[in-house]
Scaffold this motif. Structure first.
Motif, PDB file in Angstrom:
ATOM      1  N   ALA A  23       0.833  -1.207   0.000  1.00  0.00           N
ATOM      2  CA  ALA A  23       0.000   0.000   0.000  1.00  0.00           C
ATOM      3  C   ALA A  23       0.868   1.258   0.000  1.00  0.00           C
ATOM      4  CB  ALA A  23      -0.911   0.004   1.232  1.00  0.00           C
ATOM      5  N   PRO A  24       0.464   2.263  -0.778  1.00  0.00           N
ATOM      6  CA  PRO A  24       1.231   3.515  -0.798  1.00  0.00           C
ATOM      7  C   PRO A  24       1.130   4.237   0.546  1.00  0.00           C
ATOM      8  CG  PRO A  24      -0.766   3.714  -2.102  1.00  0.00           C
ATOM      9  CD  PRO A  24      -0.689   2.296  -1.648  1.00  0.00           C
ATOM     10  N   ILE A  25       2.103   5.093   0.798  1.00  0.00           N
ATOM     11  CA  ILE A  25       2.121   5.847   2.057  1.00  0.00           C
ATOM     12  C   ILE A  25       2.088   7.338   1.743  1.00  0.00           C
ATOM     13  CG2 ILE A  25       3.288   4.091   3.430  1.00  0.00           C
ATOM     14  CD1 ILE A  25       5.910   5.529   2.906  1.00  0.00           C
ATOM     15  N   SER A  26       1.540   8.134   2.654  1.00  0.00           N
ATOM     16  CA  SER A  26       1.526   9.581   2.462  1.00  0.00           C
ATOM     17  C   SER A  26       2.648  10.191   3.297  1.00  0.00           C
ATOM     18  CB  SER A  26       0.170  10.173   2.829  1.00  0.00           C
ATOM     19  OG  SER A  26      -0.144   9.886   4.158  1.00  0.00           O
ATOM     20  N   ILE A  27       3.369  11.116   2.681  1.00  0.00           N
ATOM     21  CA  ILE A  27       4.525  11.740   3.315  1.00  0.00           C
ATOM     22  C   ILE A  27       4.338  13.246   3.278  1.00  0.00           C
ATOM     23  CG2 ILE A  27       7.023  12.090   3.152  1.00  0.00           C
ATOM     24  CD1 ILE A  27       7.194   9.334   1.852  1.00  0.00           C
ATOM     25  N   GLU A  28       4.607  13.888   4.422  1.00  0.00           N
ATOM     26  CA  GLU A  28       4.501  15.349   4.478  1.00  0.00           C
ATOM     27  C   GLU A  28       5.772  15.966   3.908  1.00  0.00           C
ATOM     28  OE1 GLU A  28       3.197  18.877   7.590  1.00  0.00           O
ATOM     29  OE2 GLU A  28       3.709  16.893   8.362  1.00  0.00           O
ATOM     30  N   THR A  29       5.612  16.917   3.016  1.00  0.00           N
ATOM     31  CA  THR A  29       6.767  17.589   2.407  1.00  0.00           C
ATOM     32  C   THR A  29       7.199  18.753   3.293  1.00  0.00           C
ATOM     33  OG1 THR A  29       5.351  19.029   1.102  1.00  0.00           O
ATOM     34  CG2 THR A  29       6.038  16.952   0.074  1.00  0.00           C
TER      35      THR A  29
END
Length: 179
Positions: A23-29
């Motif tokens: 599953a893809p993950i969300s990353i804060e920029t």
């Protein structure tokens, strides 16, 4: 996945597990926005499947600690403490890191500490509790005091029992009951 497949034979569950891992993950920029990235390996720490995978992967490591060393190991999900009655040598620490690496795991160096609990006032935190060697009431004695970690404020002190058979007399703490 081979290690997991040796322990779990249900094909539906294995399929679901593979979906979690891929599953893809969300990353804060840096500018505060979020972006979606493909998962490179494993599952994010704190993910819902992480404790199951940690137990499966740490099982062989725990067996090695038990069979090949005089140490004791305490685990909970992906957290563990290795206990030894003597101070660790660098060679022993390297061996532990190598055994974890052989299992496909890597120590988080920022969270890894080697503490000599034979020395007064030394301490470590594990699973929301602080373990600290302190001076006993009888001259020349000491014991390990167990209390809530600094971040765990909803725990209250309760003396349970002190037995002569335990390694150290300890004070335990339990959660406050909410009314």
């Amino acid at each position: 996945m081979a290690k997991v497949e040796r322990r779990i034979s249900d094909s539906s569950f294995l399929s679901l597990l593979k979906s979690f891992i891929k599953a893809p993950i969300s990353i804060e920029t840096v500018n505060g926005k979020w972006r979606i990235e493909a998962s490179r390996c494993g599952t994010p720490q704190g993910g819902v499947i992480s404790p199951l995978l940690a137990n499966i992967y740490l099982n062989d490591f725990c067996l090695k600690i038990h069979e090949k060393t005089p140490c004791k190991i305490v685990t909970y999900a992906d957290d563990f403490v290795v206990l030894h009655k003597q101070t660790y040598t660098q060679e022993q620490l390297d061996w532990i890191a190598q055994q974890l690496s052989d299992e496909g795991l890597k120590l988080n160096q920022s969270k890894t500490h080697c503490v000599d609990m034979g020395k007064l006032m030394n301490e470590f935190d594990f699973l929301g509790f602080n373990f600290q060697r302190i001076t006993g009431l009888i001259k020349g004695t000491s014991y390990i005091k167990i209390q809530a970690s600094k971040g765990s404020s909803d725990l209250e002190s309760t003396n349970l029992c002190h037995t002569s058979e335990s390694w150290y007399p300890v004070t335990f703490y339990r959660k406050k009951q909410r009314h």
